[in-house]
Design a protein around this motif. Structure first.
Motif, PDB file in Angstrom:
ATOM      1  N   PRO A  30     -31.446  42.512  -1.870  1.00 17.12           N
ATOM      2  CA  PRO A  30     -30.007  42.496  -1.619  1.00 17.12           C
ATOM      3  C   PRO A  30     -29.620  43.477  -0.515  1.00 17.12           C
ATOM      4  O   PRO A  30     -30.149  44.575  -0.447  1.00 17.12           O
ATOM      5  N   THR A  31     -28.684  43.046   0.325  1.00 18.09           N
ATOM      6  CA  THR A  31     -28.217  43.912   1.405  1.00 18.09           C
ATOM      7  C   THR A  31     -27.162  44.896   0.922  1.00 18.09           C
ATOM      8  O   THR A  31     -26.914  45.897   1.571  1.00 18.09           O
ATOM      9  N   ASP A  37     -24.977  38.680   1.029  1.00 15.73           N
ATOM     10  CA  ASP A  37     -25.914  38.302  -0.029  1.00 15.73           C
ATOM     11  C   ASP A  37     -25.612  36.907  -0.572  1.00 15.73           C
ATOM     12  O   ASP A  37     -26.526  36.128  -0.842  1.00 15.73           O
ATOM     13  N   ASP A  38     -24.320  36.587  -0.727  1.00 12.21           N
ATOM     14  CA  ASP A  38     -23.951  35.249  -1.206  1.00 12.21           C
ATOM     15  C   ASP A  38     -24.426  34.178  -0.229  1.00 12.21           C
ATOM     16  O   ASP A  38     -24.958  33.143  -0.637  1.00 12.21           O
ATOM     17  N   HIS A  39     -24.250  34.431   1.042  1.00 15.30           N
ATOM     18  CA  HIS A  39     -24.666  33.465   2.058  1.00 15.30           C
ATOM     19  C   HIS A  39     -26.188  33.299   2.096  1.00 15.30           C
ATOM     20  O   HIS A  39     -26.693  32.195   2.324  1.00 15.30           O
ATOM     21  N   LEU A  40     -26.907  34.388   1.847  1.00 13.80           N
ATOM     22  CA  LEU A  40     -28.368  34.356   1.907  1.00 13.80           C
ATOM     23  C   LEU A  40     -29.021  33.981   0.580  1.00 13.80           C
ATOM     24  O   LEU A  40     -30.240  34.005   0.461  1.00 13.80           O
ATOM     25  N   GLY A  41     -28.229  33.666  -0.423  1.00 15.87           N
ATOM     26  CA  GLY A  41     -28.803  33.317  -1.723  1.00 15.87           C
ATOM     27  C   GLY A  41     -29.294  34.527  -2.488  1.00 15.87           C
ATOM     28  O   GLY A  41     -30.275  34.448  -3.201  1.00 15.87           O
ATOM     29  N   GLY A  42     -28.636  35.663  -2.320  1.00 18.08           N
ATOM     30  CA  GLY A  42     -28.992  36.868  -3.057  1.00 18.08           C
ATOM     31  C   GLY A  42     -29.454  38.005  -2.178  1.00 18.08           C
ATOM     32  O   GLY A  42     -29.498  39.147  -2.597  1.00 18.08           O
TER      33      GLY A  42
END
Length: 81
Positions: A30-31, A37-42
């Motif tokens: 997680p960043t 994080d939502d855009h990257l799938g976590g």
């Protein structure tokens, strides 16, 4: 292309992808920035190559301020070309 041929092709692609390996564990780092994080799938996928593009050379410091603590928390080796 028939559905049977498409299914065989998908299976061949799945076998070529890293995630199909039994010893490969899918993890994310997680960043800490919820929209990212939502855009990257976590978060950022581990054991993957990521490219961070900085449009302005003056913004390199701010991108490193995000990236370096994130990489330090990972506890994993990092390749930094």
């Amino acid at each position: 292309m028939t559905s049977n041929a498409l299914a065989r092709l998908r299976e061949q692609v799945r076998c070529l992808e890293r995630r199909s390996l039994p010893h490969s564990i899918f993890r994310v780092l997680p960043t800490g920035l919820q929209p990212v994080d939502d855009h990257l799938g976590g978060g950022l996928k581990t054991a993957s190559l990521h490219d961070i593009l900085v449009p302005d050379p003056l913004e390199i410091g701010s991108s490193l301020a995000l990236l370096l603590p994130l990489l330090a928390r990972s506890g994993q080796p990092v390749l930094w070309p």
